[in-house]
Design a protein around this motif. Structure first.
Motif, PDB file in Angstrom:
ATOM      1  N   THR A 203      42.620 -44.099  33.573  1.00 54.16           N
ATOM      2  CA  THR A 203      42.483 -45.256  34.458  1.00 54.16           C
ATOM      3  C   THR A 203      42.241 -46.516  33.630  1.00 54.16           C
ATOM      4  O   THR A 203      41.554 -46.460  32.605  1.00 54.16           O
ATOM      5  CB  THR A 203      41.277 -45.018  35.408  1.00 54.16           C
ATOM      6  OG1 THR A 203      41.303 -43.673  35.852  1.00 54.16           O
ATOM      7  CG2 THR A 203      41.311 -45.926  36.600  1.00 54.16           C
TER       8      THR A 203
ATOM      9  N   PRO B 125      39.328 -52.752  32.798  1.00 58.88           N
ATOM     10  CA  PRO B 125      39.603 -54.134  32.396  1.00 58.88           C
ATOM     11  C   PRO B 125      38.564 -54.686  31.423  1.00 58.88           C
ATOM     12  O   PRO B 125      38.799 -55.710  30.785  1.00 58.88           O
ATOM     13  CB  PRO B 125      39.596 -54.910  33.723  1.00 58.88           C
ATOM     14  CG  PRO B 125      38.866 -54.037  34.686  1.00 58.88           C
ATOM     15  CD  PRO B 125      39.025 -52.624  34.227  1.00 58.88           C
TER      16      PRO B 125
ATOM     17  N   GLY C  80      45.661 -49.279  38.910  1.00 59.11           N
ATOM     18  CA  GLY C  80      45.033 -50.140  39.927  1.00 59.11           C
ATOM     19  C   GLY C  80      43.609 -49.715  40.214  1.00 59.11           C
ATOM     20  O   GLY C  80      42.951 -49.071  39.387  1.00 59.11           O
TER      21      GLY C  80
ATOM     22  N   TYR D  45      25.182 -47.661  34.112  1.00 60.70           N
ATOM     23  CA  TYR D  45      26.589 -48.092  34.123  1.00 60.70           C
ATOM     24  C   TYR D  45      27.334 -47.495  35.319  1.00 60.70           C
ATOM     25  O   TYR D  45      28.144 -48.147  35.974  1.00 60.70           O
ATOM     26  CB  TYR D  45      27.195 -47.645  32.791  1.00 60.70           C
ATOM     27  CG  TYR D  45      28.684 -47.773  32.616  1.00 60.70           C
ATOM     28  CD1 TYR D  45      29.309 -49.024  32.557  1.00 60.70           C
ATOM     29  CD2 TYR D  45      29.493 -46.632  32.467  1.00 60.70           C
ATOM     30  CE1 TYR D  45      30.680 -49.126  32.359  1.00 60.70           C
ATOM     31  CE2 TYR D  45      30.860 -46.733  32.271  1.00 60.70           C
ATOM     32  CZ  TYR D  45      31.451 -47.982  32.228  1.00 60.70           C
ATOM     33  OH  TYR D  45      32.807 -48.085  32.048  1.00 60.70           O
TER      34      TYR D  45
ATOM     35  N   LYS E 282      37.525 -53.099  28.740  1.00 54.49           N
ATOM     36  CA  LYS E 282      37.730 -52.576  27.384  1.00 54.49           C
ATOM     37  C   LYS E 282      39.009 -53.160  26.815  1.00 54.49           C
ATOM     38  O   LYS E 282      40.032 -53.198  27.505  1.00 54.49           O
ATOM     39  CB  LYS E 282      37.819 -51.042  27.413  1.00 54.49           C
ATOM     40  CG  LYS E 282      36.474 -50.385  27.673  1.00 54.49           C
ATOM     41  CD  LYS E 282      36.539 -48.874  27.515  1.00 54.49           C
ATOM     42  CE  LYS E 282      35.163 -48.260  27.750  1.00 54.49           C
ATOM     43  NZ  LYS E 282      35.220 -46.795  27.895  1.00 54.49           N
TER      44      LYS E 282
HETATM   45  O1  PNS Z   1      35.815 -44.166  30.537  1.00 56.87           O
HETATM   46  P1  PNS Z   1      35.404 -45.472  31.173  1.00 56.87           P
HETATM   47  O2  PNS Z   1      36.160 -46.631  30.541  1.00 56.87           O
HETATM   48  O3  PNS Z   1      33.931 -45.694  31.171  1.00 56.87           O
HETATM   49  O4  PNS Z   1      35.858 -45.367  32.716  1.00 56.87           O
HETATM   50  C1  PNS Z   1      35.689 -46.488  33.599  1.00 56.87           C
HETATM   51  C2  PNS Z   1      36.749 -46.427  34.687  1.00 56.87           C
HETATM   52  C3  PNS Z   1      38.131 -46.440  34.045  1.00 56.87           C
HETATM   53  C4  PNS Z   1      36.569 -45.156  35.488  1.00 56.87           C
HETATM   54  C5  PNS Z   1      36.557 -47.683  35.590  1.00 56.87           C
HETATM   55  O5  PNS Z   1      36.702 -48.844  34.807  1.00 56.87           O
HETATM   56  C6  PNS Z   1      37.548 -47.699  36.752  1.00 56.87           C
HETATM   57  O6  PNS Z   1      37.339 -47.036  37.755  1.00 56.87           O
HETATM   58  N1  PNS Z   1      38.649 -48.471  36.582  1.00 56.87           N
HETATM   59  C7  PNS Z   1      39.690 -48.610  37.606  1.00 56.87           C
HETATM   60  C8  PNS Z   1      39.600 -49.985  38.297  1.00 56.87           C
HETATM   61  C9  PNS Z   1      38.569 -49.920  39.396  1.00 56.87           C
HETATM   62  O7  PNS Z   1      38.673 -49.195  40.363  1.00 56.87           O
HETATM   63  N2  PNS Z   1      37.500 -50.737  39.208  1.00 56.87           N
HETATM   64  C10 PNS Z   1      36.407 -50.805  40.153  1.00 56.87           C
HETATM   65  C11 PNS Z   1      35.346 -49.766  39.796  1.00 56.87           C
HETATM   66  S1  PNS Z   1      34.031 -49.756  40.983  1.00 56.87           S
END
Ligand code: PNS
Length: 160
Positions: free
Chosen positions: A35, A38, A71, A97, A40
């Motif tokens: 996924t 944004p 998305g 987090y 990183k």
């Molecule tokens: O491995 P990570 O980078 O900690 O995972 C974070 C992730 C990818 C799960 C999070 O950034 C995500 O859900 N991204 C998709 C966009 C989204 O739905 N953002 C709102 C999250 S409440």
């Protein structure tokens, strides 16, 4: 019941794999979802490379497959009728987090997040730390699946 394990997976670690295996024992079907995060910056591996490393890592798990999504996570879970997200928690830092994301995802779509406590063997492992150690020539064997260790080392040897 179907679950999604979402993440950046740049690249997959032994800690991630342990969570996939434990999720696969609890849910009928598990989708490991690469996924977009944004917050990183662009990763060491492309999405296609991450997926291929993940596919090899979960090849022994018959009810686990790999997919990707660019998305909002809840758009994917709603479209695929997934009602559970599964994530690992290493420490209170992860909790801080993860909590707002879990609450936001639930507010947006009703999807629930299930947290598995990371096995103590893997509590200090992160993709970011493994990449940093490998970048400066340190030993990352045992922290990532063997084919992933090879792929990370190959990336940094190409860069030199
Ligand atoms: O491995 P990570 O980078 O900690 O995972 C974070 C992730 C990818 C799960 C999070 O950034 C995500 O859900 N991204 C998709 C966009 C989204 O739905 N953002 C709102 C999250 S409440």
């Amino acid at each position: 019941m179907k679950a999604v394990c979402p993440g950046s997976f740049d690249p997959v670690t032994m800690g991630h794999l342990d969570i996939f295996e434990r999720a696969a024992a609890q849910f009928d079907e598990v989708i490991v979802l690469v996924t977009a995060n944004p917050n990183k910056k662009s990763g060491l591996f492309s999405v296609a490379e991450r997926m291929s490393l993940l596919e090899e890592a979960v090849a022994h798990l018959g009810n686990v497959r790999v997919d990707n999504w660019g998305g909002l996570l809840v758009e994917y879970t709603t479209a695929h009728k997934v009602t559970a997200l599964v994530k690992g928690l290493r420490s209170s830092l992860d909790y801080e987090y993860e909590l707002p994301m879990a609450q936001m995802n639930r507010r947006l779509s009703g999807v629930d997040t299930f947290f598995l406590l990371t096995d103590e063997k893997y509590g200090y492992i992160s993709s970011t730390l493994c990449k940093e150690v490998a970048r400066y020539g340190g030993d990352i064997s045992g922290l990532l699946p063997p084919h992933v260790v090879e792929a990370v080392e190959a990336k940094y040897s190409q860069a030199q």
